[in-house]
Design a protein around this motif. Structure first.
Motif, PDB file in Angstrom:
ATOM      1  N   UNK A  29       0.957  -1.307   0.411  1.00 17.43           N
ATOM      2  CA  UNK A  29      -0.136  -0.292  -0.306  1.00 17.43           C
ATOM      3  C   UNK A  29       0.624   1.536  -0.119  1.00 17.43           C
ATOM      4  N   UNK A  30       1.267   2.627  -0.466  1.00 21.01           N
ATOM      5  CA  UNK A  30       1.425   3.639  -0.768  1.00 21.01           C
ATOM      6  C   UNK A  30       0.066   4.222   0.353  1.00 21.01           C
ATOM      7  N   UNK A  31       0.939   5.292   1.077  1.00 25.13           N
ATOM      8  CA  UNK A  31      -0.048   6.086   1.708  1.00 25.13           C
ATOM      9  C   UNK A  31      -0.318   7.260   0.731  1.00 25.13           C
ATOM     10  N   UNK A  32      -1.504   7.693   1.566  1.00 25.99           N
ATOM     11  CA  UNK A  32      -1.884   8.768   1.061  1.00 25.99           C
ATOM     12  C   UNK A  32      -2.243  10.110   0.370  1.00 25.99           C
ATOM     13  N   UNK A  33      -0.548  10.445   1.008  1.00 26.93           N
ATOM     14  CA  UNK A  33       0.104  11.701  -0.029  1.00 26.93           C
ATOM     15  C   UNK A  33       0.977  11.252  -1.035  1.00 26.93           C
ATOM     16  N   UNK A  69       3.326  20.689  -7.438  1.00 22.65           N
ATOM     17  CA  UNK A  69       2.428  20.019  -6.478  1.00 22.65           C
ATOM     18  C   UNK A  69       2.912  18.911  -6.103  1.00 22.65           C
ATOM     19  N   UNK A  70       2.143  17.935  -7.143  1.00 22.17           N
ATOM     20  CA  UNK A  70       1.783  16.963  -6.792  1.00 22.17           C
ATOM     21  C   UNK A  70       3.522  15.678  -6.795  1.00 22.17           C
ATOM     22  N   UNK A  75       6.471  13.257  -2.544  1.00 16.70           N
ATOM     23  CA  UNK A  75       7.822  13.277  -1.714  1.00 16.70           C
ATOM     24  C   UNK A  75       7.867  12.920  -0.357  1.00 16.70           C
ATOM     25  N   UNK A  76       6.595  13.726  -0.051  1.00 14.29           N
ATOM     26  CA  UNK A  76       6.326  13.771   1.821  1.00 14.29           C
ATOM     27  C   UNK A  76       5.795  12.649   2.243  1.00 14.29           C
ATOM     28  N   UNK A  77       5.355  11.806   0.442  1.00 11.45           N
ATOM     29  CA  UNK A  77       4.333  10.042   1.367  1.00 11.45           C
ATOM     30  C   UNK A  77       5.848   9.578   1.383  1.00 11.45           C
ATOM     31  N   UNK A  84       8.563   5.158   9.012  1.00  4.38           N
ATOM     32  CA  UNK A  84       7.496   4.362   9.062  1.00  4.38           C
ATOM     33  C   UNK A  84       8.073   2.755   8.673  1.00  4.38           C
ATOM     34  N   UNK A  85       9.221   2.930   8.073  1.00  3.71           N
ATOM     35  CA  UNK A  85       9.634   1.743   7.838  1.00  3.71           C
ATOM     36  C   UNK A  85       8.710   1.142   6.380  1.00  3.71           C
ATOM     37  N   UNK A  86       8.144   1.856   5.096  1.00  2.69           N
ATOM     38  CA  UNK A  86       7.558   1.127   4.787  1.00  2.69           C
ATOM     39  C   UNK A  86       7.900   1.668   3.375  1.00  2.69           C
TER      40      UNK A  86
END
Length: 88
Positions: A29-33, A69-70, A75-77, A84-86
């Motif tokens: 799973x990729x995070x929301x960001x 912006x994307x 990059x933030x994600x 978090x180690x993901x």
């Protein structure tokens, strides 16, 4: 004697079920960001292309801004995932 999807005729657990159970679960799973950043980048690319095609500089610049912006949001994600180690 109980038979089920993971059990053979003699009630033993199948080899595939044993191997699958012993392997660690992979997180894909990729995070929301990262997801929203990717979407914004793709939309921005489309807007830039449309702006160029119709000669609309404002739409072209808006698309370029959306891409920036994307990329920042992706990059933030990635940074959040690294912390978090993901690391996917």
């Amino acid at each position: 004697m109980t038979q089920g999807p993971d059990r053979g005729p003699a009630g033993e657990q199948s080899r595939a079920a044993t191997v699958a159970k012993d392997q660690p679960k992979r997180r894909t799973r990729m995070n929301e960001d990262r997801t929203k950043g990717q979407a914004k980048d793709v939309i921005g690319s489309a807007k830039e292309t449309i702006g160029k095609a119709i000669g609309d500089k404002e739409t072209e610049r808006s698309g370029q801004a959306d891409q920036v912006e994307g990329k920042v949001r992706k990059g933030v994600g990635k940074a959040k995932d690294a912390l978090s180690g993901d690391n996917k």
